[in-house]
Each structure stands twice: as structure tokens, then as C-alpha cells.
Design a protein around this motif. Structure first.
Motif, mmCIF file in Angstrom:
data_model
loop_
_atom_site.group_PDB
_atom_site.id
_atom_site.type_symbol
_atom_site.label_atom_id
_atom_site.label_comp_id
_atom_site.label_asym_id
_atom_site.label_seq_id
_atom_site.Cartn_x
_atom_site.Cartn_y
_atom_site.Cartn_z
ATOM 1 N N GLN A 1 2.196 60.377 3.689
ATOM 2 C CA GLN A 1 3.506 60.521 4.355
ATOM 3 C C GLN A 1 4.597 59.387 3.695
ATOM 4 O O GLN A 1 5.393 60.016 3.189
ATOM 5 N N VAL A 2 4.085 58.144 3.871
ATOM 6 C CA VAL A 2 4.911 57.190 3.057
ATOM 7 C C VAL A 2 3.909 56.388 2.328
ATOM 8 O O VAL A 2 3.173 55.862 2.917
ATOM 9 N N GLN A 3 4.377 56.037 0.929
ATOM 10 C CA GLN A 3 3.509 55.182 0.340
ATOM 11 C C GLN A 3 4.307 53.875 -0.235
ATOM 12 O O GLN A 3 5.470 54.131 -0.574
ATOM 13 N N LEU A 4 3.667 53.023 -0.314
ATOM 14 C CA LEU A 4 4.239 51.670 -0.687
ATOM 15 C C LEU A 4 3.257 51.319 -1.958
ATOM 16 O O LEU A 4 2.170 51.158 -1.952
ATOM 17 N N VAL A 5 4.206 51.028 -3.105
ATOM 18 C CA VAL A 5 3.451 50.267 -4.228
ATOM 19 C C VAL A 5 4.103 49.061 -4.664
ATOM 20 O O VAL A 5 5.287 48.967 -4.953
ATOM 21 N N GLU A 6 3.284 47.957 -4.761
ATOM 22 C CA GLU A 6 3.756 46.575 -5.213
ATOM 23 C C GLU A 6 3.482 46.641 -6.635
ATOM 24 O O GLU A 6 2.738 46.996 -7.334
ATOM 25 N N SER A 7 4.306 45.506 -7.040
ATOM 26 C CA SER A 7 4.279 45.009 -8.595
ATOM 27 C C SER A 7 4.823 43.626 -8.347
ATOM 28 O O SER A 7 5.385 43.214 -7.678
ATOM 29 N N GLY A 8 4.293 42.944 -9.553
ATOM 30 C CA GLY A 8 4.873 41.540 -9.835
ATOM 31 C C GLY A 8 3.897 40.220 -9.790
ATOM 32 O O GLY A 8 4.215 39.234 -9.955
ATOM 33 N N GLY A 9 2.877 40.819 -9.187
ATOM 34 C CA GLY A 9 1.787 39.686 -8.937
ATOM 35 C C GLY A 9 1.247 38.892 -10.111
ATOM 36 O O GLY A 9 1.451 39.425 -11.338
ATOM 37 N N GLY A 10 0.385 37.932 -10.176
ATOM 38 C CA GLY A 10 0.010 37.391 -11.206
ATOM 39 C C GLY A 10 -0.539 35.876 -11.108
ATOM 40 O O GLY A 10 -0.510 35.472 -9.883
ATOM 41 N N LEU A 11 -0.695 35.098 -12.221
ATOM 42 C CA LEU A 11 -1.056 33.825 -12.336
ATOM 43 C C LEU A 11 0.186 32.958 -12.678
ATOM 44 O O LEU A 11 0.854 33.229 -13.660
ATOM 45 N N VAL A 12 0.504 31.918 -11.928
ATOM 46 C CA VAL A 12 1.623 31.099 -12.272
ATOM 47 C C VAL A 12 1.091 29.498 -11.881
ATOM 48 O O VAL A 12 0.356 29.341 -10.952
ATOM 49 N N GLN A 13 1.766 28.637 -12.548
ATOM 50 C CA GLN A 13 1.488 27.141 -12.345
ATOM 51 C C GLN A 13 2.132 26.701 -11.057
ATOM 52 O O GLN A 13 3.236 27.404 -10.756
ATOM 53 N N PRO A 14 1.673 25.746 -10.532
ATOM 54 C CA PRO A 14 2.432 25.036 -9.337
ATOM 55 C C PRO A 14 3.899 24.592 -9.899
ATOM 56 O O PRO A 14 3.971 24.284 -10.794
ATOM 57 N N GLY A 15 4.618 25.073 -8.727
ATOM 58 C CA GLY A 15 6.120 24.814 -9.258
ATOM 59 C C GLY A 15 6.779 25.975 -9.801
ATOM 60 O O GLY A 15 8.188 25.977 -9.977
ATOM 61 N N GLY A 16 6.097 27.009 -10.235
ATOM 62 C CA GLY A 16 6.627 28.145 -10.971
ATOM 63 C C GLY A 16 7.339 29.144 -9.861
ATOM 64 O O GLY A 16 7.109 29.055 -8.578
ATOM 65 N N SER A 17 7.779 30.064 -10.636
ATOM 66 C CA SER A 17 8.522 31.397 -9.764
ATOM 67 C C SER A 17 7.596 32.762 -10.063
ATOM 68 O O SER A 17 7.035 32.942 -11.174
ATOM 69 N N LEU A 18 7.644 33.686 -9.254
ATOM 70 C CA LEU A 18 7.249 34.975 -9.292
ATOM 71 C C LEU A 18 8.328 35.891 -8.477
ATOM 72 O O LEU A 18 8.757 35.539 -7.277
ATOM 73 N N ARG A 19 8.323 37.146 -8.775
ATOM 74 C CA ARG A 19 9.218 37.911 -7.894
ATOM 75 C C ARG A 19 8.294 39.285 -7.915
ATOM 76 O O ARG A 19 7.762 39.916 -8.730
ATOM 77 N N LEU A 20 8.086 39.513 -6.489
ATOM 78 C CA LEU A 20 7.179 40.862 -6.056
ATOM 79 C C LEU A 20 8.285 41.824 -5.765
ATOM 80 O O LEU A 20 9.308 41.711 -5.259
ATOM 81 N N SER A 21 7.966 42.995 -6.004
ATOM 82 C CA SER A 21 8.581 44.242 -5.826
ATOM 83 C C SER A 21 7.815 45.431 -5.033
ATOM 84 O O SER A 21 6.766 45.254 -5.270
ATOM 85 N N CYS A 22 8.452 46.187 -3.983
ATOM 86 C CA CYS A 22 7.554 46.924 -3.520
ATOM 87 C C CYS A 22 8.473 48.251 -3.093
ATOM 88 O O CYS A 22 9.510 48.183 -2.344
ATOM 89 N N ALA A 23 8.149 49.356 -3.714
ATOM 90 C CA ALA A 23 8.919 50.766 -3.629
ATOM 91 C C ALA A 23 8.191 51.436 -2.646
ATOM 92 O O ALA A 23 6.971 52.078 -2.873
ATOM 93 N N ALA A 24 8.814 52.058 -1.831
ATOM 94 C CA ALA A 24 8.609 53.086 -0.785
ATOM 95 C C ALA A 24 8.867 54.583 -1.262
ATOM 96 O O ALA A 24 9.980 54.658 -1.850
ATOM 97 N N SER A 25 7.942 55.467 -0.935
ATOM 98 C CA SER A 25 8.148 56.691 -1.748
ATOM 99 C C SER A 25 7.398 57.722 -0.518
ATOM 100 O O SER A 25 6.587 57.397 0.082
ATOM 101 N N GLY A 26 7.699 58.961 -0.841
ATOM 102 C CA GLY A 26 7.032 59.840 -0.116
ATOM 103 C C GLY A 26 7.982 60.763 1.133
ATOM 104 O O GLY A 26 9.323 60.711 0.563
ATOM 105 N N SER A 27 7.524 61.210 2.144
ATOM 106 C CA SER A 27 8.401 61.873 3.132
ATOM 107 C C SER A 27 9.087 60.996 4.142
ATOM 108 O O SER A 27 8.868 60.884 5.089
#
Length: 121
Positions: A1-27
Motif C-alpha cells: 500500500q505504502v512503500q518507503l525507500v531509503e538512500s544515502g547510508g554508507g561509511l564515514v569517518q568520525p566528525g563527518g556528515s551524511l544525508r539520508l533520504s526516504c521517499a514514500a510511494s504507493g497508494s
């Protein structure tokens, strides 16, 4: 009915930054809360941050001042900007949404499949 798909994970050094995204789709009829939970190795899933449709946010104490949750209602997408990352932020991060679909009246909780974030030197 509703699907959630994440992206943006990974390996980062301490003190670094990452941005995660999640898009919802479906009915999708309506989405109230969107946000992020995480499950560190060997531990239970825990709240990271949530944001409601009006923009109010809530954060775990451990990430306040370092993480920022935001949302694009037109795109049914939620983001998590993670700065000053620490090794203890290492976890599988799960996208969450409380939503109503077009085929069911009741509000339901939906989860993404998870994305790994590893903070290590």
C-alpha cells in the motif's frame, strides 16, 4: 500500500556528515508523521527524529544539535542530515511513516528496509 525507500547510508569517518533520504510511494492518501529510527548492533531499535506534517520535530537527546530532520510534503520525502557523526551513531537506520492509504481507512505504521550507517576511522 505504502512503500518507503531509503538512500544515502554508507561509511564515514568520525566528525563527518551524511544525508539520508526516504521517499514514500504507493497508494498514499495522507502522511502524518515521518521520521527515522535506528538499530545499533546488538541493541533495540530507537527513535532518532520525527517530523509531523505541520513541521514540528522531535529528536533523541543523543542527536540533538547534530542531526536535522526535514520533509518535503509535495514529494512525500523525509531527510536526515547527520553532522558531527560519532562511532556510536553506527546503526541500521530505518525510515518510518504513519500514513493512510487510499485502500484502507486506518492509520498504519510503515517502515523502510533500512540503510547501514557506519562511523569509523
Amino acid at each position: 500500500q505504502v512503500q518507503l525507500v531509503e538512500s544515502g547510508g554508507g561509511l564515514v569517518q568520525p566528525g563527518g556528515s551524511l544525508r539520508l533520504s526516504c521517499a514514500a510511494s504507493g497508494s498514499i492518501f495522507s502522511i502524518n508523521v515521518m521520521g527515522w529510527y535506528r538499530q545499533p548492533p546488538g541493541k533495540q531499535r530507537e527513535l532518532v527524529a520525527t517530523i509531523i506534517s505541520g513541521g514540528n520535530t522531535d529528536y533523541a537527546d543523543s542527536v540533538k544539535g547534530r542531526f536535522t530532520v526535514s520533509r518535503d510534503n509535495a514529494k512525500n520525502t523525509v531527510y536526515l542530515q547527520m553532522n558531527s557523526l560519532k562511532p556510536e551513531d553506527t546503526a541500521v537506520y530505518y525510515c518510518y511513516a504513519r500514513a493512510r492509504s487510499t485502500v484502507a481507512i486506518a492509520w498504519r505504521d510503515y517502515w523502510g528496509q533500512g540503510t547501514q550507517v557506519t562511523v569509523s576511522s
